[in-house]
Design a protein around this motif. Structure first.
Motif, PDB file in Angstrom:
ATOM      1  N   ALA A 271       0.889  -1.150  -0.007  1.00 49.49           N
ATOM      2  CA  ALA A 271       0.067  -0.065   0.071  1.00 49.49           C
ATOM      3  C   ALA A 271       0.832   1.128  -0.065  1.00 49.49           C
ATOM      4  CB  ALA A 271      -0.897   0.062   1.194  1.00 49.49           C
ATOM      5  N   LEU A 272       0.400   2.247  -0.855  1.00 51.65           N
ATOM      6  CA  LEU A 272       1.275   3.464  -0.942  1.00 51.65           C
ATOM      7  C   LEU A 272       1.447   4.223   0.407  1.00 51.65           C
ATOM      8  CD1 LEU A 272      -0.370   4.737  -4.166  1.00 51.65           C
ATOM      9  CD2 LEU A 272       1.852   3.590  -3.894  1.00 51.65           C
ATOM     10  N   LEU A 273       2.544   4.781   0.605  1.00 55.82           N
ATOM     11  CA  LEU A 273       2.832   5.649   1.933  1.00 55.82           C
ATOM     12  C   LEU A 273       2.804   7.034   1.243  1.00 55.82           C
ATOM     13  CD1 LEU A 273       5.931   3.847   3.548  1.00 55.82           C
ATOM     14  CD2 LEU A 273       3.396   3.335   3.925  1.00 55.82           C
ATOM     15  N   HIS A 274       2.284   7.916   2.185  1.00 56.75           N
ATOM     16  CA  HIS A 274       2.348   9.475   1.692  1.00 56.75           C
ATOM     17  C   HIS A 274       3.671   9.801   1.514  1.00 56.75           C
ATOM     18  CE1 HIS A 274       0.775  13.424   1.483  1.00 56.75           C
ATOM     19  NE2 HIS A 274       1.754  14.006   2.396  1.00 56.75           N
ATOM     20  N   PRO A 275       3.921  10.539   0.549  1.00 60.80           N
ATOM     21  CA  PRO A 275       5.288  10.772   0.083  1.00 60.80           C
ATOM     22  C   PRO A 275       5.795  12.342   0.906  1.00 60.80           C
ATOM     23  CG  PRO A 275       4.023  11.248  -1.690  1.00 60.80           C
ATOM     24  CD  PRO A 275       3.116  10.553  -0.608  1.00 60.80           C
ATOM     25  N   HIS A 276       6.839  12.367   1.045  1.00 60.55           N
ATOM     26  CA  HIS A 276       7.208  13.659   1.554  1.00 60.55           C
ATOM     27  C   HIS A 276       8.882  13.888   0.689  1.00 60.55           C
ATOM     28  CE1 HIS A 276       4.853  13.711   5.151  1.00 60.55           C
ATOM     29  NE2 HIS A 276       5.289  12.102   5.262  1.00 60.55           N
ATOM     30  N   VAL A 277       8.811  15.110  -0.064  1.00 62.34           N
ATOM     31  CA  VAL A 277       9.938  15.507  -0.865  1.00 62.34           C
ATOM     32  C   VAL A 277      10.780  16.298   0.044  1.00 62.34           C
ATOM     33  CG1 VAL A 277      10.858  16.475  -2.758  1.00 62.34           C
ATOM     34  CG2 VAL A 277       8.773  15.151  -2.858  1.00 62.34           C
ATOM     35  N   LEU A 278      12.187  15.905   0.588  1.00 62.51           N
ATOM     36  CA  LEU A 278      12.930  16.873   1.166  1.00 62.51           C
ATOM     37  C   LEU A 278      13.841  17.487   0.323  1.00 62.51           C
ATOM     38  CD1 LEU A 278      13.484  13.802   4.198  1.00 62.51           C
ATOM     39  CD2 LEU A 278      11.710  15.919   3.882  1.00 62.51           C
ATOM     40  N   ARG A 279      13.469  18.892  -0.066  1.00 64.89           N
ATOM     41  CA  ARG A 279      14.350  19.700  -1.045  1.00 64.89           C
ATOM     42  C   ARG A 279      15.397  20.579  -0.472  1.00 64.89           C
ATOM     43  NH1 ARG A 279      12.366  19.842  -6.155  1.00 64.89           N
ATOM     44  NH2 ARG A 279      13.511  21.940  -6.587  1.00 64.89           N
ATOM     45  N   GLN A 280      15.845  20.031   0.760  1.00 65.16           N
ATOM     46  CA  GLN A 280      17.082  20.941   1.310  1.00 65.16           C
ATOM     47  C   GLN A 280      18.319  20.887   0.275  1.00 65.16           C
ATOM     48  OE1 GLN A 280      14.892  19.033   2.990  1.00 65.16           O
ATOM     49  NE2 GLN A 280      14.079  20.531   4.537  1.00 65.16           N
ATOM     50  N   LEU A 281      18.603  19.649  -0.207  1.00 62.38           N
ATOM     51  CA  LEU A 281      19.751  19.849  -0.867  1.00 62.38           C
ATOM     52  C   LEU A 281      19.584  20.172  -2.318  1.00 62.38           C
ATOM     53  CD1 LEU A 281      20.639  15.827  -0.391  1.00 62.38           C
ATOM     54  CD2 LEU A 281      21.479  17.803   0.820  1.00 62.38           C
TER      55      LEU A 281
END
Length: 361
Positions: A271-281
């Motif tokens: 089952a899909l997990l809620h995505p979090h995009v970490l754009r600090q880089l």
């Protein structure tokens, strides 16, 4: 771009999550030279407790970077909405902002930008370097909207994001099926190789739609050249706004009703997990500021991956997927299936070497 979370709150939560890290490595020779110097305390141990799988492979000239491919799949988009250069991020943003027609009309993201003219090529500065104010954005919108309207495009302003990028959503039929290059592909590069409004074949649907849009881009460059906003910016020594970039075009299928059963998009996929995009880089990498990039890596290691590792060590084991992305590929680590004790101990005795991990992306 899209699903960006507050890392401090997210990392301390026991909920399951899929963490997507764009620009974990880059093909730049200066970035590659930094990898052996990058010392992270928590992430290598954390990844050593998870199972590894290859995720996305492409090249640095694909229209959509690997992290967008990963995010589109994590959001459960159908395959037709995950084609390279045809991911409808604008429609996704329209849906998130509750705009009328978000699930029935084609949309595109219009990002105001500065093109740097060189002797033999043109590059795009990162839009965050413009530091546009809301008042400047309103003035430019008022001047540019009638020209877009003549091409059947309606502009809707978006709030300035955390990096100071000012952009609008455009809605109109000519945006359906238009192949565009992601903003993350174009920043800092020669725009001629990434002309989002160019077509590969004169008989393609993209070509038919792109001709008026290319004309619009030329007209806007002339309009902006003498605009009062740019006159005032010149007096302040600020970069002028001299073009725009259109990306993320297309339409997104309507979401199923809450009562409908939603299965994983591919057989055998958890089952899909809620995505979090970490754009600090991302911003340091696009600016090729590798000191800031390394500093951001250390921040992520302490603020995000350290607390998550502590959860796993303490027996609080949420489902987690971590995807590290470069310009050419992405690799995912997960705990969808618990490994055997001997296998887990073997991993802990052989901590991962992050330089080798990042070089392999």
């Amino acid at each position: 771009m899209t699903e960006v979370s507050e890392p401090q709150q997210m990392a301390m939560s026991s909920a399951a999550h899929h963490l997507i890290v764009p620009f974990a490595a880059a093909s730049s020779a200066r970035c590659q030279a930094r990898l052996d110097q990058l010392t992270l305390r928590h992430l290598p141990v954390l990844l050593g407790r998870l199972q590894r799988e290859q995720d996305v492979q492409c090249d640095e000239y694909s229209y959509s970077p690997p992290h967008e491919h990963v995010l589109a799949r994590a959001l459960g988009w159908p395959e037709a909405s995950r084609q390279d250069g045809c991911m409808p991020w604008a429609a996704h943003l329209a849906r998130r902002h509750g705009l009328e027609g978000a699930s029935s009309l084609p949309w595109g993201v219009v990002t105001l930008c500065h093109w740097q003219i060189h002797a033999d090529h043109v590059t795009m500065a990162h839009p965050a370097d413009l530091h546009l104010s809301a008042a400047e954005g309103d003035a430019l919108l008022a001047a540019m909207h009638p020209w877009f309207a003549e091409e059947g495009l309606h502009l809707v302003p978006l709030p300035v994001d955390k990096t100071g990028v000012l952009q609008w959503l455009a809605c109109g039929p000519s945006l359906e099926g238009l192949r565009t290059a992601s903003l993350d592909r174009v920043c800092g590069r020669n725009v001629e190789g990434w002309m989002a409004l160019a077509a590969k074949a004169s008989t393609s649907p993209t070509a038919a739609h792109s001709a008026p849009l290319r004309r619009l881009q030329s007209e806007m460059q002339m309009l902006l050249y003498t605009h009062p906003v740019n006159d005032a910016r010149a007096e302040q020594g600020a970069l002028p706004v001299n073009s725009f970039w259109l990306w993320g075009a297309g339409s997104l299928p309507a979401e199923p009703p809450p009562s409908a059963e939603v299965s994983a998009p591919e057989a055998g996929t958890p089952a899909l997990l809620h995505p979090h995009v970490l754009r600090q880089l991302a911003l340091p990498a696009l600016r090729e500021d590798w000191d800031a990039w390394e500093k951001a890596w250390h921040w992520l290691d302490e603020a995000v991956f350290g607390p998550l590792l502590a959860q796993l060590r303490g027996g609080q084991a949420p489902r987690v997927r971590i995807t590290l992305c470069s310009e050419r590929g992405a690799t995912t680590w997960h705990n969808d299936q618990r490994p055997g004790l001997l296998r887990l101990l073997g991993r802990q005795l052989r901590p991962l070497q992050m330089a080798r991990v990042l070089e392999s992306l």
